[in-house]
Design an enzyme around this catalytic site. Structure first.
Site, PDB file in Angstrom:
ATOM      1  N   PRO A 207     -46.415   7.550  10.629  1.00 10.56           N
ATOM      2  CA  PRO A 207     -44.960   7.604  10.860  1.00 10.56           C
ATOM      3  C   PRO A 207     -44.166   6.834   9.810  1.00 10.56           C
ATOM      4  O   PRO A 207     -44.330   5.635   9.647  1.00 10.56           O
ATOM      5  CB  PRO A 207     -44.799   6.959  12.239  1.00 10.56           C
ATOM      6  CG  PRO A 207     -46.147   7.030  12.874  1.00 10.56           C
ATOM      7  CD  PRO A 207     -47.119   6.948  11.745  1.00 10.56           C
ATOM      8  N   GLU A 208     -43.317   7.556   9.089  1.00 14.23           N
ATOM      9  CA  GLU A 208     -42.377   6.942   8.167  1.00 14.23           C
ATOM     10  C   GLU A 208     -40.986   7.101   8.790  1.00 14.23           C
ATOM     11  O   GLU A 208     -40.873   7.420   9.976  1.00 14.23           O
ATOM     12  CB  GLU A 208     -42.457   7.631   6.792  1.00 14.23           C
ATOM     13  CG  GLU A 208     -43.840   7.546   6.162  1.00 14.23           C
ATOM     14  CD  GLU A 208     -43.908   8.207   4.777  1.00 14.23           C
ATOM     15  OE1 GLU A 208     -42.865   8.341   4.111  1.00 14.23           O
ATOM     16  OE2 GLU A 208     -45.019   8.588   4.368  1.00 14.23           O
TER      17      GLU A 208
END
Ligand SMILES: [Zn+2]
Length: 286
Positions: free
Chosen positions: A2-3
């Site tokens: 997850p960015e």
């Protein structure tokens, strides 16, 4: 992993579906999750609190509670924060379960075990985020910011863009995509970039993150939204994990995979020349 776009998607889902709910009970099957305070205090302070808002800062998910505490999650590589129902109750890799009113629950699970949580008051939160650079989709990331901030640096541009103190929330996927769009080789030294390259890069960072949000994130294997659904941005990637495929820039070459600063890096060597546009007779890109 997850960015910014993935955490933003989860944050928005939670805002829509969970704000207003009360945490009736908290279970902590994986106490290693909690960085601070103690696991016992973490559970005690969660129980009975009402969710009043959600925020994102860099790759951190922040769940605001009416007690004044903020639950801060770093989903790292494989963290999933799932709303049950409609998601079927997960039984494996559970880290934290928040029992909400109305018979629902938020289930935090992570097969990789790297997700970490903190419960912080306002001062703790400010301190925690003090070193983070500007949000790339916010006003502080103004035109010219990257050139002003990095134009004198001799380090490689990819590593600098991954530095959360320079710009918050950007990771490996969106950096490679932005560098491709800007036609900049990831190992170029920041102080060698031209004015036009800085302008293209600044826009490309914003555009790729915005596209990632629009497509509800990138799922290679583990990322899911709050309702357990995959993102779609993996169907729109230009170079990231596209090694061997034809370059989408139309140059006739192929995307390659290299290691840059220990990170898997995807690029087109023809569109992103290692020695910069000068050596290649200056590409006309505008
Ligand atoms: Zn190309």
């Amino acid at each position: 992993m997850p960015e910014l776009p993935e955490v933003e998607t989860i944050k928005e889902d939670l805002r829509e579906l969970v704000v207003g709910s009360r945490v009736g009970g908290a279970e902590l099957p994986y106490p290693t999750l909690v960085e601070q305070p103690s696991p016992e205090e973490f559970v005690r302070r969660l129980e009975g609190a009402r969710v009043v808002g959600t925020r994102r800062r860099a790759k951190h998910l922040v769940v605001d509670l009416d007690s004044g505490d903020a639950l801060v999650l770093q989903l790292k590589i494989g963290g999933q924060f799932l709303l049950v129902p409609p998601v079927e109750e997960p039984t494996t890799a559970l880290m934290l379960v928040l029992r909400l009113d109305g018979g629902r629950g938020l289930f935090l699970r992570d097969e990789t075990g790297f997700t970490r949580a903190r419960l912080l008051d306002a001062d703790g939160l400010e301190e925690r985020f003090a070193d983070l650079g500007p949000e790339p989709l916010g006003g502080e990331f103004h035109d010219g910011y990257l050139r002003e901030e990095l134009g004198g640096r001799r380090a490689r541009i990819k590593g600098l863009l991954l530095d959360q103190k320079v710009v918050a929330g950007v990771g490996n996927i969106y950096v490679d995509e932005a560098l491709f769009d800007a036609r900049i080789h990831p190992t170029r030294k920041a102080n060698a970039l031209t004015e036009g390259e800085w302008t293209r890069l600044q826009s490309a960072v914003k555009e790729n993150l915005a596209a990632g949000i629009e497509h509800r994130g990138t799922t290679f294997s583990l990322y899911r939204d709050v309702l357990g659904r995959k993102g779609h941005h993996q169907d729109h990637l230009k170079v990231f994990v596209q090694a061997g495929k034809p370059c989408p820039g139309g140059c006739g070459g192929r995307v390659v995979k290299e290691k840059v600063g220990g990170r898997a890096t995807f690029l087109c060597p023809a569109c992103q020349p290692e020695n910069g546009p000068e050596e290649e007779g200056r590409l006309e890109l505008e």
